[in-house]
Design a protein around this motif. Structure first.
Motif, PDB file in Angstrom:
ATOM      1  N   VAL A  37       0.830  -1.200   0.000  1.00  0.00           N
ATOM      2  CA  VAL A  37       0.000   0.000   0.000  1.00  0.00           C
ATOM      3  C   VAL A  37       0.865   1.251   0.000  1.00  0.00           C
ATOM      4  O   VAL A  37       0.669   2.171  -0.799  1.00  0.00           O
ATOM      5  N   TRP A  38       1.861   1.296   0.880  1.00  0.00           N
ATOM      6  CA  TRP A  38       2.717   2.470   0.940  1.00  0.00           C
ATOM      7  C   TRP A  38       3.542   2.630  -0.328  1.00  0.00           C
ATOM      8  O   TRP A  38       3.718   3.749  -0.835  1.00  0.00           O
ATOM      9  N   ASP A  39       4.049   1.524  -0.867  1.00  0.00           N
ATOM     10  CA  ASP A  39       4.833   1.603  -2.103  1.00  0.00           C
ATOM     11  C   ASP A  39       3.983   2.137  -3.256  1.00  0.00           C
ATOM     12  O   ASP A  39       4.432   2.981  -4.051  1.00  0.00           O
ATOM     13  N   GLU A  40       2.750   1.666  -3.355  1.00  0.00           N
ATOM     14  CA  GLU A  40       1.879   2.098  -4.446  1.00  0.00           C
ATOM     15  C   GLU A  40       1.450   3.554  -4.277  1.00  0.00           C
ATOM     16  O   GLU A  40       1.395   4.314  -5.255  1.00  0.00           O
ATOM     17  N   LEU A  41       1.162   3.956  -3.050  1.00  0.00           N
ATOM     18  CA  LEU A  41       0.787   5.348  -2.819  1.00  0.00           C
ATOM     19  C   LEU A  41       1.944   6.283  -3.156  1.00  0.00           C
ATOM     20  O   LEU A  41       1.756   7.342  -3.767  1.00  0.00           O
ATOM     21  N   GLN A  42       3.144   5.883  -2.755  1.00  0.00           N
ATOM     22  CA  GLN A  42       4.305   6.724  -3.021  1.00  0.00           C
ATOM     23  C   GLN A  42       4.575   6.829  -4.512  1.00  0.00           C
ATOM     24  O   GLN A  42       5.014   7.876  -5.002  1.00  0.00           O
ATOM     25  N   ALA A  43       4.279   5.760  -5.251  1.00  0.00           N
ATOM     26  CA  ALA A  43       4.513   5.760  -6.701  1.00  0.00           C
ATOM     27  C   ALA A  43       3.560   6.698  -7.442  1.00  0.00           C
ATOM     28  O   ALA A  43       3.816   7.060  -8.601  1.00  0.00           O
ATOM     29  N   LEU A  44       2.483   7.109  -6.798  1.00  0.00           N
ATOM     30  CA  LEU A  44       1.504   7.979  -7.450  1.00  0.00           C
ATOM     31  C   LEU A  44       1.979   9.416  -7.577  1.00  0.00           C
ATOM     32  O   LEU A  44       1.408  10.201  -8.328  1.00  0.00           O
ATOM     33  N   GLY A  45       3.012   9.797  -6.846  1.00  0.00           N
ATOM     34  CA  GLY A  45       3.430  11.194  -6.857  1.00  0.00           C
ATOM     35  C   GLY A  45       2.472  12.042  -6.045  1.00  0.00           C
ATOM     36  O   GLY A  45       1.987  11.613  -4.996  1.00  0.00           O
ATOM     37  N   GLU A  46       2.195  13.232  -6.533  1.00  0.00           N
ATOM     38  CA  GLU A  46       1.276  14.096  -5.801  1.00  0.00           C
ATOM     39  C   GLU A  46      -0.153  13.569  -5.895  1.00  0.00           C
ATOM     40  O   GLU A  46      -0.605  13.125  -6.953  1.00  0.00           O
ATOM     41  N   ASP A 254      22.308   9.093   5.962  1.00  0.00           N
ATOM     42  CA  ASP A 254      23.658   8.951   5.430  1.00  0.00           C
ATOM     43  C   ASP A 254      23.597   8.758   3.913  1.00  0.00           C
ATOM     44  O   ASP A 254      23.045   9.595   3.223  1.00  0.00           O
ATOM     45  N   ASP A 255      24.126   7.657   3.400  1.00  0.00           N
ATOM     46  CA  ASP A 255      24.163   7.489   1.950  1.00  0.00           C
ATOM     47  C   ASP A 255      22.858   6.911   1.400  1.00  0.00           C
ATOM     48  O   ASP A 255      22.712   6.763   0.185  1.00  0.00           O
ATOM     49  N   ASP A 256      21.940   6.571   2.261  1.00  0.00           N
ATOM     50  CA  ASP A 256      20.694   5.965   1.827  1.00  0.00           C
ATOM     51  C   ASP A 256      19.597   7.014   1.718  1.00  0.00           C
ATOM     52  O   ASP A 256      19.508   7.938   2.513  1.00  0.00           O
ATOM     53  N   GLU A 257      18.761   6.857   0.714  1.00  0.00           N
ATOM     54  CA  GLU A 257      17.571   7.679   0.570  1.00  0.00           C
ATOM     55  C   GLU A 257      16.382   6.761   0.802  1.00  0.00           C
ATOM     56  O   GLU A 257      16.059   5.937  -0.048  1.00  0.00           O
ATOM     57  N   ILE A 258      15.746   6.874   1.958  1.00  0.00           N
ATOM     58  CA  ILE A 258      14.643   5.997   2.281  1.00  0.00           C
ATOM     59  C   ILE A 258      13.429   6.834   2.666  1.00  0.00           C
ATOM     60  O   ILE A 258      13.550   8.003   3.042  1.00  0.00           O
ATOM     61  N   SER A 259      12.271   6.211   2.555  1.00  0.00           N
ATOM     62  CA  SER A 259      11.059   6.933   2.912  1.00  0.00           C
ATOM     63  C   SER A 259      10.962   7.074   4.426  1.00  0.00           C
ATOM     64  O   SER A 259      11.565   6.313   5.181  1.00  0.00           O
TER      65      SER A 259
END
Length: 309
Positions: A37-46, A254-259
């Motif tokens: 659910v979170w992955d799909e919502l984030q993929a929607l953009g705004e 640090d070097d990671d970009e995470i939600s």
């Protein structure tokens, strides 16, 4: 705000992914399909259109409701285990009565917050999950040298390299999140200082050229980033973006970009909170001192029964 009964079986056309979900994201989240659910919502953009916007907000609010409960349990359990917090009364502070109005006022003036961040502030005022336990030189000298593990130090006996004035403190790999008021104050003070330096000609040439090239007017006060009170190893601040109606935001680690949601999962649910180091005179020498506790046992006690989110 907390009533979500109207979100079951919402059907809408997803313009970005061209799919027709049979269930709302919120319904799927409640049945356990949390990560997807979170992955799909984030993929929607705004996300600006209804009913998708309300659906995404419902997911964010239920997520942060669980995070709040988990934080309360974690702080209680760590205190029982003997952790000494830097600021015991501020280890976890729930939302204050005035915060929701302040949150609405903030978004109207400065811009929309990602839904996960909005929901965080609806449940959590501030967090300071760092522990501090002084370790005396006498204690270090009493330890078996074979039980002393050091990270950037190859000597055989750490106590030989300490003076009587040295103090070592053990820290958790904790998390700090300022209140919305504290974050905003920090940003505005920094921006106003930059305005003064700009007007006085104290800004370096590179910064001035960058502002002119990108048509940034220092006289216009904007808030596009909220520091959370933590920093990466590069000393760059970690924070939330402002002005985008997304489900979640990227928070640098640090070097990671995470939600943001994944960051909380890693720190709260997997025991990532309980890694520590020692700092010599509060300088980050990364010295690991003494017989470490049974981490697996401690972690299992702290995370047992936490709500998955």
């Amino acid at each position: 705000m907390s009533a979500f009964s109207g979100y079951s079986n919402s059907i809408y056309q997803d313009k970005n992914l061209d799919i027709m979900p049979e269930q709302s994201f919120f319904s799927r989240y409640l049945t356990g399909d949390r990560k997807n659910v979170w992955d799909e919502l984030q993929a929607l953009g705004e996300i600006v259109e209804e009913p998708l916007r309300s659906d995404a907000l419902a997911v964010a609010r239920e997520t942060m409701r669980r995070v709040k409960i988990n934080l309360e349990m974690i702080v209680h359990r760590l205190k029982k285990l003997g952790f000494q917090f830097l600021e015991s009364d501020r280890a976890f502070v729930p939302v204050q009565s005035h915060t929701l109005q302040f949150l609405d006022d903030f978004e109207q003036r400065w811009g929309t917050l990602p839904f996960s961040v909005r929901a965080w502030y609806e449940y959590v005022h501030s967090v300071n999950l760092f522990a501090s336990k002084p370790i005396s030189k006498d204690l270090i000298q009493s330890l078996d040298p074979t039980l002393i593990a050091l990270s950037f130090y190859n000597g055989s006996n750490l106590s030989d390299h300490l003076s009587d004035n040295d103090e070592l403190r053990w820290y958790m790999h904790g998390i700090t999140f300022l209140s919305l008021e504290e974050s905003l104050t920090e940003v505005l003070e920094t921006k106003k200082k930059f305005q003064q330096d700009w007007a006085a000609g104290k800004v370096d040439d590179w910064t001035r050229d960058y502002c002119l090239k990108n048509k940034i007017d220092p006289a216009v006060l904007t808030v596009d980033f909220l520091p959370v009170g933590m920093a990466m190893s590069t000393c760059e601040p970690m924070g939330f973006e402002v002005g985008m109606a997304k489900a979640d935001c990227v928070i640098s680690d640090d070097d990671d970009e995470i939600s943001f949601v994944d960051f909380l999962r890693g720190r709260l649910l997997s025991g990532g909170l309980l890694h520590g180091h020692c700092a010599r005179n509060q300088l980050y020498d990364y010295l690991y001192i003494g017989k470490m506790p049974n981490h697996l046992q401690v972690i299992s006690e702290v995370v047992e029964g936490l709500l998955l989110f």
